[in-house]
Design a protein around this motif. Structure first.
Motif, PDB file in Angstrom:
ATOM      1  N   SER A  22      23.756  82.696  63.850  1.00  0.00           N
ATOM      2  CA  SER A  22      23.699  82.855  62.399  1.00  0.00           C
ATOM      3  C   SER A  22      22.322  83.342  61.982  1.00  0.00           C
ATOM      4  N   VAL A  23      22.293  84.234  61.009  1.00  0.00           N
ATOM      5  CA  VAL A  23      21.049  84.738  60.444  1.00  0.00           C
ATOM      6  C   VAL A  23      20.867  84.134  59.062  1.00  0.00           C
ATOM      7  N   GLY A  24      19.697  83.594  58.820  1.00  0.00           N
ATOM      8  CA  GLY A  24      19.435  82.969  57.530  1.00  0.00           C
ATOM      9  C   GLY A  24      19.498  83.985  56.409  1.00  0.00           C
ATOM     10  N   ILE A  25      19.758  83.487  55.200  1.00  0.00           N
ATOM     11  CA  ILE A  25      19.857  84.372  54.041  1.00  0.00           C
ATOM     12  C   ILE A  25      18.670  84.193  53.093  1.00  0.00           C
ATOM     13  N   GLY A  26      17.596  83.628  53.618  1.00  0.00           N
ATOM     14  CA  GLY A  26      16.395  83.545  52.802  1.00  0.00           C
ATOM     15  C   GLY A  26      15.794  82.156  52.766  1.00  0.00           C
ATOM     16  N   THR A  27      14.993  81.917  51.732  1.00  0.00           N
ATOM     17  CA  THR A  27      14.289  80.650  51.567  1.00  0.00           C
ATOM     18  C   THR A  27      14.457  80.150  50.144  1.00  0.00           C
ATOM     19  N   ARG A  28      14.182  78.901  49.954  1.00  0.00           N
ATOM     20  CA  ARG A  28      14.259  78.302  48.621  1.00  0.00           C
ATOM     21  C   ARG A  28      13.155  77.262  48.475  1.00  0.00           C
ATOM     22  N   LEU A  29      12.783  76.992  47.218  1.00  0.00           N
ATOM     23  CA  LEU A  29      11.785  75.962  46.926  1.00  0.00           C
ATOM     24  C   LEU A  29      12.430  74.599  47.106  1.00  0.00           C
ATOM     25  N   SER A  30      11.950  73.850  48.074  1.00  0.00           N
ATOM     26  CA  SER A  30      12.532  72.535  48.375  1.00  0.00           C
ATOM     27  C   SER A  30      11.956  71.450  47.475  1.00  0.00           C
ATOM     28  N   ALA A  31      10.631  71.466  47.277  1.00  0.00           N
ATOM     29  CA  ALA A  31       9.994  70.429  46.459  1.00  0.00           C
ATOM     30  C   ALA A  31       8.585  70.871  46.106  1.00  0.00           C
ATOM     31  N   VAL A  32       8.115  70.351  45.003  1.00  0.00           N
ATOM     32  CA  VAL A  32       6.706  70.480  44.638  1.00  0.00           C
ATOM     33  C   VAL A  32       6.123  69.075  44.774  1.00  0.00           C
ATOM     34  N   ALA A  33       5.500  68.830  45.924  1.00  0.00           N
ATOM     35  CA  ALA A  33       5.036  67.476  46.279  1.00  0.00           C
ATOM     36  C   ALA A  33       3.580  67.287  45.860  1.00  0.00           C
ATOM     37  N   GLN A  34       3.327  66.240  45.105  1.00  0.00           N
ATOM     38  CA  GLN A  34       1.959  65.938  44.698  1.00  0.00           C
ATOM     39  C   GLN A  34       1.239  65.203  45.814  1.00  0.00           C
ATOM     40  N   GLN A  35      -0.045  65.524  45.952  1.00  0.00           N
ATOM     41  CA  GLN A  35      -0.865  64.958  47.011  1.00  0.00           C
ATOM     42  C   GLN A  35      -1.800  63.904  46.409  1.00  0.00           C
ATOM     43  N   PHE A  36      -1.479  62.634  46.641  1.00  0.00           N
ATOM     44  CA  PHE A  36      -2.251  61.546  46.027  1.00  0.00           C
ATOM     45  C   PHE A  36      -3.415  61.130  46.926  1.00  0.00           C
ATOM     46  N   THR A  37      -4.250  62.103  47.258  1.00  0.00           N
ATOM     47  CA  THR A  37      -5.470  61.788  47.990  1.00  0.00           C
ATOM     48  C   THR A  37      -6.565  61.411  47.004  1.00  0.00           C
ATOM     49  N   GLN A  38      -7.592  60.715  47.497  1.00  0.00           N
ATOM     50  CA  GLN A  38      -8.673  60.230  46.636  1.00  0.00           C
ATOM     51  C   GLN A  38      -9.558  61.377  46.186  1.00  0.00           C
ATOM     52  N   GLY A  39      -9.851  61.415  44.877  1.00  0.00           N
ATOM     53  CA  GLY A  39     -10.823  62.361  44.351  1.00  0.00           C
ATOM     54  C   GLY A  39     -12.215  61.756  44.352  1.00  0.00           C
ATOM     55  N   ASN A  40     -13.217  62.588  44.207  1.00  0.00           N
ATOM     56  CA  ASN A  40     -14.597  62.099  44.158  1.00  0.00           C
ATOM     57  C   ASN A  40     -14.817  61.241  42.910  1.00  0.00           C
ATOM     58  N   ILE A  41     -15.680  60.229  43.031  1.00  0.00           N
ATOM     59  CA  ILE A  41     -16.041  59.367  41.913  1.00  0.00           C
ATOM     60  C   ILE A  41     -17.343  59.879  41.311  1.00  0.00           C
ATOM     61  N   THR A  42     -17.314  60.170  40.007  1.00  0.00           N
ATOM     62  CA  THR A  42     -18.483  60.699  39.314  1.00  0.00           C
ATOM     63  C   THR A  42     -18.884  59.747  38.191  1.00  0.00           C
ATOM     64  N   GLY A  43     -20.154  59.394  38.136  1.00  0.00           N
ATOM     65  CA  GLY A  43     -20.645  58.501  37.093  1.00  0.00           C
ATOM     66  C   GLY A  43     -20.715  59.190  35.743  1.00  0.00           C
ATOM     67  N   THR A  44     -20.528  58.401  34.678  1.00  0.00           N
ATOM     68  CA  THR A  44     -20.593  58.903  33.303  1.00  0.00           C
ATOM     69  C   THR A  44     -21.469  57.978  32.475  1.00  0.00           C
ATOM     70  N   ASN A  45     -21.694  58.358  31.225  1.00  0.00           N
ATOM     71  CA  ASN A  45     -22.467  57.520  30.301  1.00  0.00           C
ATOM     72  C   ASN A  45     -21.592  56.668  29.402  1.00  0.00           C
ATOM     73  N   ASN A  46     -20.298  56.715  29.625  1.00  0.00           N
ATOM     74  CA  ASN A  46     -19.363  55.957  28.783  1.00  0.00           C
ATOM     75  C   ASN A  46     -18.954  54.673  29.502  1.00  0.00           C
ATOM     76  N   PRO A  47     -19.320  53.494  28.968  1.00  0.00           N
ATOM     77  CA  PRO A  47     -18.951  52.240  29.650  1.00  0.00           C
ATOM     78  C   PRO A  47     -17.457  51.982  29.675  1.00  0.00           C
ATOM     79  N   LEU A  48     -16.693  52.735  28.866  1.00  0.00           N
ATOM     80  CA  LEU A  48     -15.243  52.550  28.846  1.00  0.00           C
ATOM     81  C   LEU A  48     -14.543  53.374  29.917  1.00  0.00           C
ATOM     82  N   ASP A  49     -15.252  54.306  30.544  1.00  0.00           N
ATOM     83  CA  ASP A  49     -14.656  55.091  31.625  1.00  0.00           C
ATOM     84  C   ASP A  49     -14.489  54.217  32.854  1.00  0.00           C
ATOM     85  N   ILE A  50     -13.337  54.339  33.512  1.00  0.00           N
ATOM     86  CA  ILE A  50     -13.038  53.543  34.703  1.00  0.00           C
ATOM     87  C   ILE A  50     -12.411  54.455  35.745  1.00  0.00           C
ATOM     88  N   ALA A  51     -12.843  54.323  36.985  1.00  0.00           N
ATOM     89  CA  ALA A  51     -12.264  55.085  38.089  1.00  0.00           C
ATOM     90  C   ALA A  51     -11.631  54.122  39.085  1.00  0.00           C
TER      91      ALA A  51
END
Length: 445
Positions: A54-83
């Motif tokens: 059998s010969v394939g008839i193409g491709t399709r979008l299976s999923a748009v998977a989000q990558q929940f890896t850790q982002g960098n932590i950046t300090g701010t001047n707002n005491p209400l900001d939380i990471a």
């Protein structure tokens, strides 16, 4: 089938470019989690079952998977900001509808609630006036910005060392001393040493409590006491109005009692001692009214505890001095600790727990539904939220005055963009080639 395969490839490359472009556009979005386009091949069903040729008839979008890896932590001047450093999501409430976010940019609304830019409220446990956190289900956090009430001083704990080499102040009579000259807090020749501490009445008004120590060398002494000192108290420049009864003669007027030490310099006697505390005096803080105004505060009986004091052959020193009262105070600032506790600092130097942030995690966070505005929603595939205090059950810890950067790898995404572009060009070439083949067939004679 060449046209269909090429067309599906063009669509796939276009979708991949869309995902890459979205990642790049959100490279500066706080708490953003990049996505990855995942594809699957497509085969037509065979009437006689699966075939090996059998010969394939193409491709399709299976999923748009989000990558929940850790982002960098950046300090701010707002005491209400939380990471969040680690796994988990902020649990947000919008009119009772619960969503989840990694964006910790918060601000305080007019009611004291902690909200994000869309008005969703951060949830957790709220503390009462005594700093005791509520239990049960998490609720929207509302910060109590009212003044903290004053706390009347009830005890003063001090550890001093009285110099055993000190002599009796000037006296009347011939040693052994039986009568001391009248104590005068303004005359340093009538006492050996003095200390002072600020204490507070029931309204938070400050008063200066001074204690004076006079070497008496009174004889005869009863073992194990080898040396005695008379102790005087003055509050705001005047003697306490009530002098504890039962003082042994010849103690001078206005003395609150005596302290005695044994041959090894350890405190062995306080007379008269406070109830349940053998090495403490009871001193009443009650300043008389001046003029026509009568004070409305409640007089305080302060327990002046000398436990741990010594009498060694070394200079006088105050080794410890603390009291349990404070005046009223206004909320000046607050910050969030690693375990989610929001601690308020007041102008009177006290601190109090105001609330506690909770965070949630999921068995399968990649199956959360993206709602936009840095929000995700629970789905059947993600599982139910596992909510708890930061640092517990595998949940991450919090960092105050900081935000989590987008985890978009800008360099990697630019490379992926070039790759997707080449894939798009390659699929376009297959369509062009198929068109040329069809043109050849049409031109056959």
């Amino acid at each position: 089938m060449g046209f269909q395969q090429g067309l599906s490839g063009l669509n796939a490359a276009s979708k991949s470019l869309d995902v890459i472009g979205n990642n790049i556009s959100n490279a500066n979005t706080v708490g953003f989690k990049m996505a990855q386009a995942q594809f699957a091949d497509v085969y037509a069903n065979s009437l006689s079952g699966g075939g090996t040729n059998s010969v394939g008839i193409g491709t399709r979008l299976s999923a748009v998977a989000q990558q929940f890896t850790q982002g960098n932590i950046t300090g701010t001047n707002n005491p209400l900001d939380i990471a969040i450093n680690g796994a988990g999501f902020f649990r947000m409430s919008t009119n009772g509808a619960i969503t989840f976010s990694r964006n910790g940019q918060f601000q305080m609304d007019k009611n004291g609630g902690l909200v994000n830019s869309q008005g969703a409220q951060l949830t957790g446990y709220v503390a009462d006036s005594n700093g005791v956190l509520s239990t049960g289900a998490a609720v929207p956090i509302v910060i109590d910005v009212s003044d903290v009430a004053a706390n009347q001083t009830t005890s003063v704990n001090t550890k001093i060392n009285l110099d055993s080499r000190e002599l009796v102040p000037k006296t009347s009579g011939t040693p052994p001393v039986t009568t001391l000259v009248a104590f005068n807090p303004t005359d340093p020749t009538t006492f050996n040493k003095a200390t002072s501490v600020e204490v507070f009445d029931s309204l938070g008004n400050p008063h200066i409590l001074q204690t004076f120590y006079v070497q008496s060398n009174r004889l005869p002494l009863v073992a194990p006491v080898t040396k005695e000192w008379d102790v005087f108290a003055v509050v705001d420049g005047v003697y306490p109005p009530v002098t504890p009864p039962g003082l042994p003669a010849p103690i001078p007027t206005n003395s609150i009692g005596t302290v005695g030490f044994d041959a090894f310099g350890k405190l062995s006697k306080v007379t008269p001692s406070a109830a349940a505390t053998p090495f403490a005096f009871d001193i009443r803080i009650d300043v008389p009214s001046t003029g026509a105004v009568t004070p409305i505060f409640t007089p305080a009986l302060v327990k002046f505890d000398l436990t741990g004091s010594t009498q060694f052959g070394s200079p006088f020193s105050v080794n410890s001095l603390k009291q349990d009262g404070f005046t009223s105070g206004k909320l000046s600032k607050f910050n969030t600790s690693k375990d989610g506790s929001i601690v308020g600092s007041y102008t009177n130097g006290t601190t109090k727990v105001l609330a506690k942030v909770v965070i949630s995690n999921f068995v399968s966070p990649t199956n959360l539904q993206s709602l936009g505005d840095n929000q995700w929603g629970e789905t059947a595939m993600s599982g139910q939220p596992l909510t708890g205090s930061p640092g517990s059950g595998g949940l991450g810890l919090l960092t105050s005055s900081a935000t989590e950067d987008s985890n978009t790898d800008l360099t990697g995404e630019l490379v992926n963009m070039i790759t997707a572009q080449r894939i798009y060009q390659a699929n376009a070439q297959t369509i062009k080639t198929q068109d040329q083949i069809m043109q050849t067939l049409v031109n056959l004679r």
